[in-house]
Scaffold this active site. Structure first.
Site, PDB file in Angstrom:
ATOM      1  N   GLY A  70       0.791  -1.235   0.000  1.00 30.33           N
ATOM      2  CA  GLY A  70       0.000   0.000   0.000  1.00 30.33           C
ATOM      3  C   GLY A  70       0.816   1.274   0.000  1.00 30.33           C
ATOM      4  CD  GLU A  75       0.037 -33.082  -0.788  1.00 29.39           C
ATOM      5  OE1 GLU A  75       0.114 -32.364   0.221  1.00 29.39           O
ATOM      6  OE2 GLU A  75       0.798 -32.952  -1.766  1.00 29.39           O
ATOM      7  CG  HIS A 115       3.566 -32.992   3.246  1.00 29.32           C
ATOM      8  ND1 HIS A 115       4.881 -32.750   3.595  1.00 29.32           N
ATOM      9  CD2 HIS A 115       3.566 -33.133   1.887  1.00 29.32           C
ATOM     10  CE1 HIS A 115       5.634 -32.751   2.503  1.00 29.32           C
ATOM     11  NE2 HIS A 115       4.852 -32.991   1.462  1.00 29.32           N
TER      12      HIS A 115
END
Length: 628
Positions: A209, A427, A430
């Site tokens: 920003g 997965e 993990h």
């Protein structure tokens, strides 16, 4: 380019108009039958002719039945004389109406001069067009050295941006509000002998920003805002950038009080003396002119220069000395409260479904910048529109987080059943290791749906924002990264290329533990020093400030970290093989497991339940103490 097409269009329209007039006057509207004089005499003698109109040598004949004919009389002989030569009956000729027309001046000029006028007009139009283009080229050449800054008029209330439009960044707003006060009431500071900073340098990652808060400063102070990028100064001709800098500051002084915003100033403000062009290249000349102009400000000139960069380390020291960019404002990535404010601002004009908890989205978006959050809400709106919904729900917002991080889903990608099984176990490995280890980030979602280049993904996010990370956190994260690799190995007895990215990240993390963070047995010191070779662009050069023996010790420490993480992941997945199989089978069946369901599978109590158990335990302890 637009003016060129406009001029070509005008020339074509003029040409078409002239051609239409030429066709109108040169082409007859009807084509009557052509007859000879002898035929005409026969028709007169037979009483068929009603009227004859004579226009120069042309005859227009109207018969009694209304049919029209045309003919041509002899040029050197009168009309009646020509008819007598062909044996016309005078009694039959008498009742016929013979109309003799004189040639009009308009017809004469058009028929005689128009063939000469049209080429002349076309040539004149072409010359005018070329002259206009030459003038435009000269004006462009004269304006080549003028500034291309875009000015935002303070009178434009519709596009005005204030601090109310900037969520979070509390400290940055406080620093910049002094600039607003000076622009509004400079005498308040000058009477006390105070000098307001001439330049403010905004530092921060992309999307935090910097440009937005600069516009907010101009909006709060209600002054003109000149916006330009550092790259817009630089051209192939030496001196053009310096000329544009002079013109930019000239415009700013003319419109003072004003704000000049230079985005990506590192494009021209890099350290001098390292470029291939020596001291005479365009970039350094532009930087010199910026330095001169900022020194040329006096205390009565209410012009503030705000610059933004995400590479302050490469800026020239002369640019950062007191009297130039002597105030630095850091724009950090937003924390959870600031992310919540940003989400509320960007969701104002969007129909959010009642009951959507934006705080949950803020918790899951740790590390997101303001631009990322704006993009997240935009993607959610697009997704809701694609599904023909009238409001944006939690489902669209959650899916947009994954899309921003990993990319769109690739459901059309065909995956072999065996390969799909490997991805599921990878997965699941993990996720199970991450759920077991105390210091690892909590698992938010596990999926085997392909996104981007990933065959599947395990989405983890910390419950609280962290600015500091401990050694225990990195040790546990190493085990989580190796969880997929170990899961494949103990389940299938083989490994695949799916773990390549995990191994790369784990190796980089382990090396940072040794060389950057001082978290290894080699002690509290760093190894190596990275420097950017400015004249080679983004290439990095690491200065080796240690011996070959130390390099061997570093490699041993890195390998030790990886090996320990491997053993931890192997122990967890071996002990919890049944849970691993259960998670994998659910993934193969439904492809996705959300946080609540996953926590139930691995035996992690929900947040509310955990808080109740903690409260019960505390009450029990209090009772025991009271009894004692």
């Amino acid at each position: 380019m637009r003016n060129l097409l406009k001029n070509i269009g005008i020339v074509l329209l003029v040409f078409m108009f002239i051609a239409a007039i030429s066709i109108l006057y040169s082409s007859p509207q009807a084509k009557p039958q052509s007859v000879s004089l002898s035929t005409l005499v026969s028709e007169i003698n037979d009483g068929k002719v009603k009227e004859i109109s004579i226009d120069s040598d042309n005859l227009k004949i109207t018969l009694a039945d209304g049919t029209t004919q045309k003919s041509t009389k002899e040029k050197e002989t009168g009309f009646t004389e020509s008819l007598k030569n062909y044996g016309v009956d005078n009694e039959k000729l008498t009742p016929i109406n013979i109309d003799i027309k004189g040639e009009s001046s308009t017809s004469f000029w058009l028929s005689n001069l128009l063939p000469f006028i049209i080429p002349f007009i076309l040539v004149a139009a072409f010359v005018w067009f070329m002259f206009r283009q030459a003038q435009r080229g000269n004006s462009q050449a004269l304006s080549f050295g003028m500034s291309r800054a875009r000015m935002t008029d303070p009178k434009d209330k519709k596009g005005r941006i204030t601090f109310a439009n900037v969520a979070g960044a509390k400290e940055a707003k406080e620093e910049l509000y002094e600039i607003v006060e000076f622009l509004k009431n400079p005498k308040k500071f000058l009477n006390l002998g105070a000098k307001i900073p001439k330049g403010v340098l905004l530092l921060g990652s992309p999307g935090t920003g910097k440009t937005l808060i600069s516009k907010a400063v101009a909006g709060e102070a209600n002054v003109p805002f000149f916006n330009i990028s550092g790259s817009e100064f630089v051209e192939m001709f030496v001196g053009v950038g310096a000329s544009r800098v002079r013109d930019l500051f000239k415009q700013a002084k003319r419109n003072a009080p004003a704000i000049v915003f230079i985005d990506e100033i590192d494009a021209v403000g890099r350290h001098r003396g390292a470029g291939l062009g020596g001291g005479h290249d365009e970039r350094e000349q532009t930087l010199n002119q910026i330095l001169v102009e900022m020194d040329g400000f006096d205390t009565s000139t209410n012009v503030i220069v705000i610059a933004a960069t995400n590479r302050p380390d490469v800026l020239d020291p002369a640019l950062l000395r007191p009297g130039r960019f002597d105030r630095r404002v850091v724009m950090d990535l937003p924390d959870i409260e600031e992310r919540l404010e940003i989400l509320k601002i960007h969701s104002k004009n969007k129909p959010i479904l009642k009951g959507v908890n934006l705080r949950v989205i803020a918790q899951r978006t740790s590390g997101f910048s303001g631009a990322d959050l704006a993009n997240l809400l935009n993607e959610a709106a697009i997704l809701a529109a694609r599904r023909s919904k009238k409001t944006i729900g939690m489902e669209e917002l959650a899916e947009s987080i994954e899309k921003v991080i990993l990319g769109p889903e690739r459901k059309s990608r065909r995956i072999d059943e065996q390969e799909k099984k490997i991805i599921a176990y990878h997965e699941a490995g993990h996720a199970l290791v991450g759920a077991t280890l105390k210091n690892a980030d909590p698992v938010q979602k596990v999926s085997i749906i392909s996104r981007g280049h990933a065959g599947g993904y395990t989405l983890s996010a910390p419950e609280k924002d962290k600015t500091l990370h401990s050694r225990k956190y990195f040790i546990d994260e190493l085990s989580v990264l190796l969880g997929g690799y170990v899961s494949e190995k103990i389940t299938f007895g083989d490994i695949t290329t799916g773990a390549s990215n995990d191994l790369e990240r784990a190796t980089a993390m382990a090396r940072n533990l040794v060389t950057r963070y001082g978290m290894s047995d080699l002690g509290p010191r760093t190894f190596g020093h990275k420097e950017e070779l400015i004249f080679l662009g983004k290439d990095l050069h690491e200065e080796k400030n240690y011996s070959e023996k130390t390099a061997e010790d570093i490699d041993k420490q890195v390998s030790q970290f990886i090996e320990n993480a491997y053993q931890v992941a192997k122990r967890i997945l071996t002990d919890k093989k049944e849970t691993l199989d259960k998670i994998s089978s659910i993934l193969l069946e439904r492809e996705t497991i959300e946080q609540e369901e996953f926590n139930a599978l691995v035996g992690i109590p929900t947040k509310d339940k955990a808080e109740d158990e903690k409260e019960t335990q505390e009450k029990t302890e209090v009772r025991v103490n009271l009894k004692g």
